[in-house]
Design a protein around this motif. Structure first.
Motif, mmCIF file in Angstrom:
data_model
loop_
_atom_site.group_PDB
_atom_site.id
_atom_site.type_symbol
_atom_site.label_atom_id
_atom_site.label_comp_id
_atom_site.label_asym_id
_atom_site.label_seq_id
_atom_site.Cartn_x
_atom_site.Cartn_y
_atom_site.Cartn_z
ATOM 1 N N GLY A 134 -8.063 2.799 6.986
ATOM 2 C CA GLY A 134 -7.343 1.532 7.082
ATOM 3 C C GLY A 134 -6.010 1.566 6.370
ATOM 4 N N GLY A 135 -5.698 0.475 5.689
ATOM 5 C CA GLY A 135 -4.398 0.383 5.026
ATOM 6 C C GLY A 135 -4.167 1.440 3.972
ATOM 7 N N ALA A 136 -5.246 1.980 3.381
ATOM 8 C CA ALA A 136 -5.097 2.975 2.318
ATOM 9 C C ALA A 136 -4.414 4.247 2.796
ATOM 10 C CB ALA A 136 -6.470 3.323 1.727
ATOM 11 N N GLY A 137 -4.510 4.553 4.057
ATOM 12 C CA GLY A 137 -3.890 5.775 4.557
ATOM 13 C C GLY A 137 -2.612 5.564 5.333
ATOM 14 N N ARG A 138 -2.127 4.323 5.407
ATOM 15 C CA ARG A 138 -0.986 4.020 6.277
ATOM 16 C C ARG A 138 0.193 3.414 5.534
ATOM 17 N NH1 ARG A 138 -3.680 2.707 11.787
ATOM 18 N NH2 ARG A 138 -5.874 3.089 11.377
ATOM 19 N N ASN A 139 0.017 2.994 4.279
ATOM 20 C CA ASN A 139 1.044 2.214 3.592
ATOM 21 C C ASN A 139 2.192 3.084 3.093
ATOM 22 O OD1 ASN A 139 0.609 2.688 0.442
ATOM 23 N ND2 ASN A 139 -1.407 2.612 1.408
ATOM 24 N N VAL A 140 3.171 2.441 2.478
ATOM 25 C CA VAL A 140 4.378 3.132 2.030
ATOM 26 C C VAL A 140 4.116 4.040 0.827
ATOM 27 C CG1 VAL A 140 6.762 2.806 1.251
ATOM 28 C CG2 VAL A 140 5.755 1.197 2.880
ATOM 29 N N GLY A 141 3.164 3.640 -0.019
ATOM 30 C CA GLY A 141 2.877 4.416 -1.214
ATOM 31 C C GLY A 141 3.568 3.896 -2.456
ATOM 32 N N LEU A 142 3.965 2.609 -2.453
ATOM 33 C CA LEU A 142 4.563 1.990 -3.638
ATOM 34 C C LEU A 142 3.452 1.438 -4.531
ATOM 35 C CD1 LEU A 142 7.499 -0.054 -2.052
ATOM 36 C CD2 LEU A 142 7.540 2.278 -2.922
ATOM 37 N N VAL A 143 3.439 1.874 -5.772
ATOM 38 C CA VAL A 143 2.459 1.382 -6.746
ATOM 39 C C VAL A 143 3.142 0.281 -7.554
ATOM 40 C CG1 VAL A 143 0.883 2.012 -8.603
ATOM 41 C CG2 VAL A 143 1.468 3.701 -6.850
ATOM 42 N N ASN A 144 2.951 -0.959 -7.149
ATOM 43 C CA ASN A 144 3.659 -2.075 -7.755
ATOM 44 C C ASN A 144 2.753 -2.948 -8.594
ATOM 45 O OD1 ASN A 144 6.482 -2.033 -7.061
ATOM 46 N ND2 ASN A 144 5.873 -2.310 -4.928
ATOM 47 N N ALA A 145 3.354 -3.691 -9.513
ATOM 48 C CA ALA A 145 2.647 -4.673 -10.317
ATOM 49 C C ALA A 145 2.758 -6.042 -9.660
ATOM 50 C CB ALA A 145 3.234 -4.725 -11.729
ATOM 51 N N GLY A 146 1.743 -6.883 -9.867
ATOM 52 C CA GLY A 146 1.800 -8.236 -9.349
ATOM 53 C C GLY A 146 1.663 -8.300 -7.841
ATOM 54 N N LEU A 178 0.337 8.249 15.506
ATOM 55 C CA LEU A 178 0.999 7.012 15.105
ATOM 56 C C LEU A 178 0.194 6.213 14.087
ATOM 57 C CD1 LEU A 178 2.434 5.706 18.501
ATOM 58 C CD2 LEU A 178 3.683 6.770 16.621
ATOM 59 N N SER A 179 -0.971 6.712 13.699
ATOM 60 C CA SER A 179 -1.788 5.935 12.770
ATOM 61 C C SER A 179 -1.506 6.272 11.309
ATOM 62 C CB SER A 179 -3.275 6.130 13.072
ATOM 63 O OG SER A 179 -3.678 7.472 12.811
ATOM 64 N N HIS A 180 -1.388 7.548 10.971
ATOM 65 C CA HIS A 180 -1.232 7.946 9.573
ATOM 66 C C HIS A 180 -0.055 8.890 9.342
ATOM 67 C CE1 HIS A 180 -5.306 6.415 9.903
ATOM 68 N NE2 HIS A 180 -5.281 6.191 8.606
ATOM 69 N N GLY A 181 0.534 9.409 10.406
ATOM 70 C CA GLY A 181 1.789 10.121 10.340
ATOM 71 C C GLY A 181 1.904 11.170 9.254
ATOM 72 N N LEU A 182 2.948 11.047 8.453
ATOM 73 C CA LEU A 182 3.261 12.014 7.403
ATOM 74 C C LEU A 182 2.116 12.189 6.419
ATOM 75 C CD1 LEU A 182 5.398 13.782 5.902
ATOM 76 C CD2 LEU A 182 6.064 11.690 4.698
ATOM 77 N N TRP A 183 1.454 11.103 6.080
ATOM 78 C CA TRP A 183 0.403 11.192 5.056
ATOM 79 C C TRP A 183 -0.758 12.063 5.521
ATOM 80 C CZ3 TRP A 183 3.825 10.133 2.064
ATOM 81 C CH2 TRP A 183 4.508 8.917 1.965
ATOM 82 N N GLU A 184 -1.092 11.990 6.793
ATOM 83 C CA GLU A 184 -2.188 12.833 7.301
ATOM 84 C C GLU A 184 -1.803 14.303 7.294
ATOM 85 O OE1 GLU A 184 -5.770 14.089 9.319
ATOM 86 O OE2 GLU A 184 -5.211 12.441 7.981
#
Length: 427
Positions: free
Chosen positions: A66-78, A6-12
């Protein structure tokens, strides 16, 4: 990671392996000690090493934990706030520098990926902020106006144009930001680590900093297995920080965010849903996000924690919401599920702190970690290298705040998301 699905799911399960690392053993002398191996810490370490500095990076658990391995993966501006709010909150000079840095941040991510051949599934087709109702449409129109004043490549899509790009008639329009895109977030963190090691950085995982003391004009950081003596310390732990510098974490309120991933969808569904592979999120207060991964899995997320009753409530809601947005999707199953924490500041903007003499940090990304983390990591590096003095930083030097009743707010966010998802549909 840590045997927790439940920590990193698909990304891991889909990221390339992390580069080999080991815990700190013995005493090392360095120019800079970086604490935390997420985007900020690794970007800073890479920049420093490429500039000739000797760098040791200490990570309490694993690269991207931490958050680097758990987020949605959207590279957004601002950031979440409107562009015109930057000078109001930071002052004219800092606001302009911060806005320029963050507007250009996706470009820096794409440049870094290309330069170091990072295998992280980059898709540079933009992102879509999807307008829910008339109020949502007004919000994205105003955001487009403000970014348009700066010449940013953004535009508002009509409801018909949005429906064609998204594959859904659920939205009143969408804001297309062509600077942005998606990546596999944990793969990006691991790729940054690999590049940093190649540049000469020594990365020590499972090496939590237990104590820090000033000695002989330098800092001595001790872990369970050794110590690092360094002239500068960059603290890059954000929402997952703690001792011996807990103040950056304490000024943030944790907001939980979950994601579910379907199995790869059929070719027909992939052709009809997000055919351009943009990453999406909407304008609701309790927002939702969705995107595809490289294999055609639909990744769908929202506010909430997948623990206790939250796991069942949010999973059931996610299935209802996906059917509402994409009525042709049919029977929905999820093969992965995970969640993490977002560190929120009171003005939804990041902070630069001097925690002690030659101990610096940037924290409070408010759910926008990929571009800002990469960019601010370089800023930290250039500051420690003497290239950017404090008065020319993109953020003013401030003292960490103490938010009012943070524990109560965090409990409210987690419980409130369960109530909203348990009682409501998607709209």
């Amino acid at each position: 990671m840590q045997n927790d699905p439940l920590s990193h799911g698909l990304w891991e399960t889909t990221a390339p392996p992390a580069p080999p690392t080991s815990p700190l053993n013995g005493r090392i002398r360095a120019d800079v000690a970086v604490v935390g191996c997420g985007y900020t810490g690794l970007s800073a370490a890479l920049r420093l090493a490429e500039s000739g500095a000797k760098v040791v990076a200490l990570e309490a658990v694993e690269i991207g934990f931490g958050g680097a391995g758990r987020n949605v993966g959207l590279v957004n501006a601002g950031m979440w706030v409107m562009p015109r709010e930057f000078p109001k909150a930071l002052g004219a000079d800092y606001g302009e520098r911060a806005l320029t840095l963050l507007g250009d941040a996706p470009g820096l991510v794409w440049e870094t990926i290309a330069k170091h051949a990072i295998d992280c599934d980059p898709v540079r087709n933009g992102t879509l902020q999807c307008a829910v109702g008339a109020s949502g449409l007004a919000e994205i129109e105003e955001r487009a106006r403000q970014w348009g004043e700066r010449g940013a490549p953004v535009r508002v899509l009509t409801a018909a144009e949005a429906a064609k790009r998204i594959g859904s008639v659920a939205y009143a329009g969408a804001l297309l930001d062509q600077r942005a895109g998606t990546i596999q977030p944990l793969a990006y963190a691991r790729g940054l680590a690999r590049a940093a090691i190649a540049a000469g950085v020594e990365i020590c995982t499972r090496s939590a900093v237990r104590a820090a003391e000033r000695t002989g004009g330098a800092w001595l950081l001790t872990t369970g297995g050794g110590a690092v003596e360094a002239d500068w310390v960059a603290v890059a732990t954000d929402a997952y920080g703690g001792a011996p510098w807990p103040r950056g974490r304490r000024e943030q309120v944790h907001l939980p965010y979950f994601n579910f991933a379907t199995p790869p969808l059929s070719a027909d569904l992939q052709a009809s849903i997000l055919p351009g592979r943009e990453g999406c999120w909407d304008t609701k207060t309790i927002l939702s996000s969705f995107r595809f991964d490289r294999a055609g899995r639909l990744v769908f997320g929202s506010v909430g924690a997948l623990r206790g009753t939250g796991l069942l409530i949010h999973r059931a809601w996610a299935k209802r919401a996906l059917r509402k947005i994409f009525p042709n999707i049919g029977r929905i199953e999820f093969e992965q599920q995970w969640f993490g924490m977002i560190g929120m500041t009171d003005n939804a903007l990041p902070r630069f702190h001097r925690l002690a003499d030659r101990v610096v940090t940037v924290c409070g990304y408010n759910g926008r970690g990929i571009g800002p983390g990469t960019a601010f990591g370089r800023v930290l590096a250039d500051h420690m290298l003497g290239l950017v003095p404090e008065k020319e930083l993109p953020l003013p030097v401030t003292e960490p705040d103490a938010p009012l009743l943070p524990t109560l707010k965090e409990a409210y966010y987690e419980a409130g998301a369960q109530v909203a998802h348990g009682l409501g549909g998607w709209l």
